[in-house]
Motif scaffolding. Sequence first.
Motif, mmCIF file in Angstrom:
data_model
loop_
_atom_site.group_PDB
_atom_site.id
_atom_site.type_symbol
_atom_site.label_atom_id
_atom_site.label_comp_id
_atom_site.label_asym_id
_atom_site.label_seq_id
_atom_site.Cartn_x
_atom_site.Cartn_y
_atom_site.Cartn_z
ATOM 1 N N SER A 1 7.771 -19.955 3.852
ATOM 2 C CA SER A 1 7.183 -18.071 4.449
ATOM 3 C C SER A 1 7.124 -17.444 4.741
ATOM 4 O O SER A 1 6.223 -18.330 6.184
ATOM 5 C CB SER A 1 5.294 -17.624 3.800
ATOM 6 N N GLU A 2 7.510 -15.978 5.241
ATOM 7 C CA GLU A 2 7.566 -15.655 6.820
ATOM 8 C C GLU A 2 5.791 -14.681 6.912
ATOM 9 O O GLU A 2 4.990 -14.221 6.159
ATOM 10 C CB GLU A 2 8.742 -14.367 6.412
ATOM 11 N N LYS A 3 5.557 -14.807 7.676
ATOM 12 C CA LYS A 3 4.063 -13.607 8.277
ATOM 13 C C LYS A 3 4.417 -12.851 8.996
ATOM 14 O O LYS A 3 5.375 -12.982 10.293
ATOM 15 C CB LYS A 3 2.994 -15.319 8.563
ATOM 16 N N SER B 1 1.327 -12.482 5.037
ATOM 17 C CA SER B 1 2.325 -13.199 4.781
ATOM 18 C C SER B 1 2.990 -12.733 3.312
ATOM 19 O O SER B 1 3.042 -11.912 2.515
ATOM 20 C CB SER B 1 2.044 -14.639 4.270
ATOM 21 N N ASN B 2 4.792 -13.052 2.867
ATOM 22 C CA ASN B 2 4.929 -12.671 2.700
ATOM 23 C C ASN B 2 4.772 -13.361 0.379
ATOM 24 O O ASN B 2 5.064 -12.685 -0.567
ATOM 25 C CB ASN B 2 6.863 -12.858 2.244
ATOM 26 N N ASP B 3 3.488 -14.504 0.858
ATOM 27 C CA ASP B 3 3.891 -14.901 -0.323
ATOM 28 C C ASP B 3 2.559 -14.633 -1.269
ATOM 29 O O ASP B 3 1.538 -14.505 -2.274
ATOM 30 C CB ASP B 3 3.774 -17.089 -0.453
ATOM 31 N N GLY B 4 1.761 -13.901 -0.294
ATOM 32 C CA GLY B 4 0.479 -13.054 -0.591
ATOM 33 C C GLY B 4 -0.475 -14.317 -0.235
ATOM 34 O O GLY B 4 -2.088 -13.917 -0.866
#
Length: 79
Positions: free
Chosen positions: A2-4, A13-16
């Motif tokens: 995941s990017e943050k 983060s892009n995964d929430g």
Amino acid sequence: MSEKFKYLGTIISNDGKTNREISARTAQAKINFQKMKTILTNKYISIETRKRALQRYREPVLMYGCEAWTISKQIQNKL
């Protein structure tokens, strides 16, 4: 993976997931507590004053942005 990124002091983060944000806030609150340790352990300051100091300076650091957190049972127990 995941990017943050950090936006207005909050880790997004892009995964929430909010695990990293909560860990970062917890670490900042611990650092803040350590900075205040001499005040919070001073026996010449009343316990009520020490409680208020703790509430005013540590809790806002920990709880900033908590309205947007996704909380699991594991994270809830950690907090």
